[in-house]
Design a protein around this motif. Structure first.
Motif, PDB file in Angstrom:
ATOM      1  N   ILE A  42     -13.295   0.658 -12.464  1.00  0.00           N
ATOM      2  CA  ILE A  42     -14.265   0.220 -13.470  1.00  0.00           C
ATOM      3  C   ILE A  42     -13.967   0.878 -14.812  1.00  0.00           C
ATOM      4  O   ILE A  42     -14.007   0.224 -15.864  1.00  0.00           O
ATOM      5  N   MET A  43     -13.661   2.157 -14.796  1.00  0.00           N
ATOM      6  CA  MET A  43     -13.361   2.864 -16.042  1.00  0.00           C
ATOM      7  C   MET A  43     -12.083   2.329 -16.684  1.00  0.00           C
ATOM      8  O   MET A  43     -12.010   2.202 -17.910  1.00  0.00           O
ATOM      9  N   ARG A  44     -11.071   2.004 -15.872  1.00  0.00           N
ATOM     10  CA  ARG A  44      -9.842   1.421 -16.428  1.00  0.00           C
ATOM     11  C   ARG A  44     -10.139   0.096 -17.119  1.00  0.00           C
ATOM     12  O   ARG A  44      -9.615  -0.179 -18.199  1.00  0.00           O
ATOM     13  N   GLU A  45     -10.988  -0.731 -16.501  1.00  0.00           N
ATOM     14  CA  GLU A  45     -11.358  -2.007 -17.106  1.00  0.00           C
ATOM     15  C   GLU A  45     -12.088  -1.797 -18.433  1.00  0.00           C
ATOM     16  O   GLU A  45     -11.821  -2.489 -19.415  1.00  0.00           O
ATOM     17  N   LYS A  46     -12.993  -0.837 -18.461  1.00  0.00           N
ATOM     18  CA  LYS A  46     -13.721  -0.549 -19.693  1.00  0.00           C
ATOM     19  C   LYS A  46     -12.771  -0.079 -20.793  1.00  0.00           C
ATOM     20  O   LYS A  46     -12.898  -0.491 -21.945  1.00  0.00           O
ATOM     21  N   GLN A  47     -11.833   0.774 -20.442  1.00  0.00           N
ATOM     22  CA  GLN A  47     -10.872   1.274 -21.419  1.00  0.00           C
ATOM     23  C   GLN A  47     -10.002   0.141 -21.942  1.00  0.00           C
ATOM     24  O   GLN A  47      -9.713   0.063 -23.142  1.00  0.00           O
ATOM     25  N   GLU A  51      -9.742  -1.110 -25.819  1.00  0.00           N
ATOM     26  CA  GLU A  51      -8.474  -1.180 -26.549  1.00  0.00           C
ATOM     27  C   GLU A  51      -8.254  -2.578 -27.120  1.00  0.00           C
ATOM     28  O   GLU A  51      -7.814  -2.729 -28.262  1.00  0.00           O
ATOM     29  N   GLU A  52      -8.580  -3.611 -26.336  1.00  0.00           N
ATOM     30  CA  GLU A  52      -8.431  -4.981 -26.819  1.00  0.00           C
ATOM     31  C   GLU A  52      -9.360  -5.244 -27.997  1.00  0.00           C
ATOM     32  O   GLU A  52      -8.978  -5.900 -28.970  1.00  0.00           O
ATOM     33  N   LYS A  53     -10.556  -4.695 -27.925  1.00  0.00           N
ATOM     34  CA  LYS A  53     -11.515  -4.868 -29.018  1.00  0.00           C
ATOM     35  C   LYS A  53     -11.000  -4.178 -30.288  1.00  0.00           C
ATOM     36  O   LYS A  53     -11.093  -4.736 -31.382  1.00  0.00           O
TER      37      LYS A  53
END
Length: 64
Positions: A42-47, A51-53
């Motif tokens: 979940i944390m990897r997805e949030k990161q 980054e994409e944002k």
């Protein structure tokens, strides 16, 4: 003794507070590992989304 039943009341209050607190971890090793892996994913997805944002905002700022 001038304290009366204060000591017993305080003991009962302390026992009640201890009963309400969470005890030690009750999960097995495999359960802990599985939970740790899911939280890490979940944390990897949030990161990655963050980054994409940032990249999108930087690209938008560069166009102006």
């Amino acid at each position: 003794m001038t304290r009366g039943n204060q000591r017993e009341r305080d003991r009962a209050k302390a026992q009640k507070a201890q009963a309400g607190k969470a005890s030690k971890n009750t999960k097995s090793g495999a359960e802990m590992l599985r939970d740790k892996d899911t939280v890490a994913a979940i944390m990897r997805e949030k990161q990655q989304r963050a980054e994409e944002k940032k990249k999108a905002e930087a690209a938008a700022a560069g166009k102006k």
